[in-house]
Design a protein around this motif. Structure first.
Motif, PDB file in Angstrom:
ATOM      1  N   MET A 122       0.846  -1.184   0.000  1.00  0.00           N
ATOM      2  CA  MET A 122       0.000   0.000   0.000  1.00  0.00           C
ATOM      3  C   MET A 122       0.885   1.240   0.000  1.00  0.00           C
ATOM      4  O   MET A 122       1.848   1.327   0.750  1.00  0.00           O
ATOM      5  CB  MET A 122      -0.888  -0.022   1.245  1.00  0.00           C
ATOM      6  N   THR A 123       0.593   2.178  -0.830  1.00  0.00           N
ATOM      7  CA  THR A 123       1.334   3.420  -0.897  1.00  0.00           C
ATOM      8  C   THR A 123       0.405   4.582  -0.554  1.00  0.00           C
ATOM      9  O   THR A 123      -0.808   4.449  -0.575  1.00  0.00           O
ATOM     10  CB  THR A 123       1.925   3.639  -2.306  1.00  0.00           C
ATOM     11  N   CYS A 124       1.023   5.723  -0.258  1.00  0.00           N
ATOM     12  CA  CYS A 124       0.241   6.888   0.131  1.00  0.00           C
ATOM     13  C   CYS A 124       0.693   8.101  -0.663  1.00  0.00           C
ATOM     14  O   CYS A 124       1.858   8.219  -1.048  1.00  0.00           O
ATOM     15  CB  CYS A 124       0.395   7.151   1.619  1.00  0.00           C
ATOM     16  N   ASN A 125      -0.193   9.021  -0.866  1.00  0.00           N
ATOM     17  CA  ASN A 125       0.070  10.270  -1.548  1.00  0.00           C
ATOM     18  C   ASN A 125       0.930  11.151  -0.638  1.00  0.00           C
ATOM     19  O   ASN A 125       0.637  11.333   0.536  1.00  0.00           O
ATOM     20  CB  ASN A 125      -1.282  10.925  -1.847  1.00  0.00           C
ATOM     21  N   ARG A 126       1.984  11.751  -1.216  1.00  0.00           N
ATOM     22  CA  ARG A 126       2.913  12.562  -0.422  1.00  0.00           C
ATOM     23  C   ARG A 126       2.220  13.775   0.195  1.00  0.00           C
ATOM     24  O   ARG A 126       2.481  14.121   1.344  1.00  0.00           O
ATOM     25  CB  ARG A 126       4.083  13.009  -1.285  1.00  0.00           C
ATOM     26  N   GLU A 127       1.347  14.429  -0.525  1.00  0.00           N
ATOM     27  CA  GLU A 127       0.643  15.604   0.016  1.00  0.00           C
ATOM     28  C   GLU A 127      -0.268  15.216   1.180  1.00  0.00           C
ATOM     29  O   GLU A 127      -0.368  15.938   2.165  1.00  0.00           O
ATOM     30  CB  GLU A 127      -0.155  16.300  -1.085  1.00  0.00           C
ATOM     31  N   ARG A 128      -0.915  14.082   1.070  1.00  0.00           N
ATOM     32  CA  ARG A 128      -1.775  13.617   2.157  1.00  0.00           C
ATOM     33  C   ARG A 128      -0.923  13.303   3.394  1.00  0.00           C
ATOM     34  O   ARG A 128      -1.315  13.614   4.513  1.00  0.00           O
ATOM     35  CB  ARG A 128      -2.558  12.386   1.731  1.00  0.00           C
ATOM     36  N   VAL A 129       0.234  12.690   3.174  1.00  0.00           N
ATOM     37  CA  VAL A 129       1.139  12.379   4.287  1.00  0.00           C
ATOM     38  C   VAL A 129       1.590  13.658   4.967  1.00  0.00           C
ATOM     39  O   VAL A 129       1.586  13.753   6.204  1.00  0.00           O
ATOM     40  CB  VAL A 129       2.367  11.559   3.795  1.00  0.00           C
ATOM     41  N   ASP A 169      11.873  15.023   3.962  1.00  0.00           N
ATOM     42  CA  ASP A 169      13.120  14.417   3.472  1.00  0.00           C
ATOM     43  C   ASP A 169      13.064  12.896   3.547  1.00  0.00           C
ATOM     44  O   ASP A 169      13.483  12.202   2.615  1.00  0.00           O
ATOM     45  CB  ASP A 169      14.315  14.935   4.269  1.00  0.00           C
ATOM     46  N   LEU A 170      12.555  12.364   4.669  1.00  0.00           N
ATOM     47  CA  LEU A 170      12.467  10.910   4.811  1.00  0.00           C
ATOM     48  C   LEU A 170      11.510  10.307   3.787  1.00  0.00           C
ATOM     49  O   LEU A 170      11.807   9.262   3.181  1.00  0.00           O
ATOM     50  CB  LEU A 170      12.011  10.547   6.232  1.00  0.00           C
ATOM     51  N   CYS A 171      10.386  10.965   3.577  1.00  0.00           N
ATOM     52  CA  CYS A 171       9.420  10.470   2.584  1.00  0.00           C
ATOM     53  C   CYS A 171      10.013  10.533   1.177  1.00  0.00           C
ATOM     54  O   CYS A 171       9.853   9.591   0.384  1.00  0.00           O
ATOM     55  CB  CYS A 171       8.125  11.269   2.641  1.00  0.00           C
ATOM     56  N   SER A 172      10.704  11.639   0.851  1.00  0.00           N
ATOM     57  CA  SER A 172      11.334  11.765  -0.474  1.00  0.00           C
ATOM     58  C   SER A 172      12.392  10.691  -0.666  1.00  0.00           C
ATOM     59  O   SER A 172      12.499  10.101  -1.751  1.00  0.00           O
ATOM     60  CB  SER A 172      11.964  13.143  -0.625  1.00  0.00           C
ATOM     61  N   ILE A 212       5.988   5.478  -1.183  1.00  0.00           N
ATOM     62  CA  ILE A 212       6.151   5.650   0.268  1.00  0.00           C
ATOM     63  C   ILE A 212       5.425   4.478   0.919  1.00  0.00           C
ATOM     64  O   ILE A 212       4.189   4.435   0.919  1.00  0.00           O
ATOM     65  CB  ILE A 212       5.556   6.987   0.754  1.00  0.00           C
ATOM     66  N   PRO A 213       6.171   3.514   1.474  1.00  0.00           N
ATOM     67  CA  PRO A 213       5.523   2.322   2.048  1.00  0.00           C
ATOM     68  C   PRO A 213       4.679   2.664   3.280  1.00  0.00           C
ATOM     69  O   PRO A 213       5.036   3.522   4.093  1.00  0.00           O
ATOM     70  CB  PRO A 213       6.688   1.422   2.443  1.00  0.00           C
ATOM     71  N   ALA A 214       3.566   1.970   3.416  1.00  0.00           N
ATOM     72  CA  ALA A 214       2.665   2.186   4.549  1.00  0.00           C
ATOM     73  C   ALA A 214       3.342   1.802   5.870  1.00  0.00           C
ATOM     74  O   ALA A 214       3.120   2.455   6.894  1.00  0.00           O
ATOM     75  CB  ALA A 214       1.381   1.392   4.357  1.00  0.00           C
ATOM     76  N   ALA A 215       4.179   0.760   5.857  1.00  0.00           N
ATOM     77  CA  ALA A 215       4.878   0.351   7.088  1.00  0.00           C
ATOM     78  C   ALA A 215       5.806   1.462   7.574  1.00  0.00           C
ATOM     79  O   ALA A 215       5.909   1.718   8.782  1.00  0.00           O
ATOM     80  CB  ALA A 215       5.657  -0.934   6.846  1.00  0.00           C
ATOM     81  N   PHE A 216       6.463   2.139   6.654  1.00  0.00           N
ATOM     82  CA  PHE A 216       7.325   3.255   7.015  1.00  0.00           C
ATOM     83  C   PHE A 216       6.501   4.384   7.638  1.00  0.00           C
ATOM     84  O   PHE A 216       6.882   4.971   8.652  1.00  0.00           O
ATOM     85  CB  PHE A 216       8.083   3.758   5.779  1.00  0.00           C
ATOM     86  N   LEU A 217       5.345   4.678   7.023  1.00  0.00           N
ATOM     87  CA  LEU A 217       4.490   5.744   7.555  1.00  0.00           C
ATOM     88  C   LEU A 217       3.951   5.391   8.935  1.00  0.00           C
ATOM     89  O   LEU A 217       3.880   6.253   9.810  1.00  0.00           O
ATOM     90  CB  LEU A 217       3.335   6.016   6.591  1.00  0.00           C
TER      91      LEU A 217
END
Length: 194
Positions: free
Chosen positions: A1-8, A37-40, A49-54
């Motif tokens: 699962m990935t997420c939108n950077r702006e939403r994050v 920076d971490l997300c980029s 951007i992995p969901a586990a990382f978020l």
């Protein structure tokens, strides 16, 4: 699962609002930049951007928020000061109760009766805990008066507080004395003692 950077970014900004205001003003922008920076970096490495990382990022930030709010609850190590001020009262109370503990255990262990068991241990713990706690509370209430006398401030600065402390301490002394008189035969190991 990935997420939108702006939403994050939006969710992370909302999470940062939970920090105390002073902390948020000082570190908020830097924390947002670190998150970006971490997300980029993750997105550059894996293409997403992995969901586990978020989840890790948000859980770690939430834990830091709780820790920061908890640190506000103890400014200047107030609890450490509180317990340091109670130490003399606790030690004096323990020394007051220690002879009764020694008598109780010496006479009950040397008696020819069968082993007292778990109920006896619980009863003794409650009894001696109470015998220790009552004078600790009474002495803790009277210690500020003694400190004022030692500084030469006198004790009549607040007569209502003085009267309340003295009366409450007297009640604790009467309670402690009543318990000791009631349990005195037990301290000497007399049978059928309640």
């Amino acid at each position: 699962m990935t997420c939108n950077r702006e939403r994050v970014r939006a969710l992370y900004r909302m999470l940062l609002r939970l920090y105390p205001p002073a902390f948020r003003e000082r570190f908020g922008e830097a924390m947002q930049q670190t998150c970006n920076d971490l997300c980029s970096e993750r997105e550059h490495q894996t293409g997403r951007i992995p969901a586990a990382f978020l989840l890790w990022l948000f859980v770690e930030t939430a834990a830091a928020i709780i820790k920061e709010h908890a640190s506000l609850c103890r400014p200047g190590d107030a609890m450490k000061n509180f317990f340091a001020k109670l130490r003399p009262a606790a030690i004096v109370s323990f020394l007051l109760v220690l002879p009764f503990m020694i008598l109780e255990f010496a006479f009950n262990l040397s008696s020819k009766l069968p082993s007292p068991g778990f109920k006896y241990a619980i009863d003794s713990a409650v009894l001696f805990g109470l015998l220790w706690l009552l004078p600790t509370a009474g002495l803790a209430m009277l210690m500020p008066l003694v400190r004022n006398l030692a500084r030469g401030d006198g004790v009549a600065g607040n007569p209502v507080r003085l009267a309340a402390r003295v009366v409450f301490s007297a009640v604790l002394v009467v309670m402690w004395g009543g318990i000791v008189l009631d349990q005195f035969p037990c301290f000497f190991g007399l049978p059928n003692c309640d």
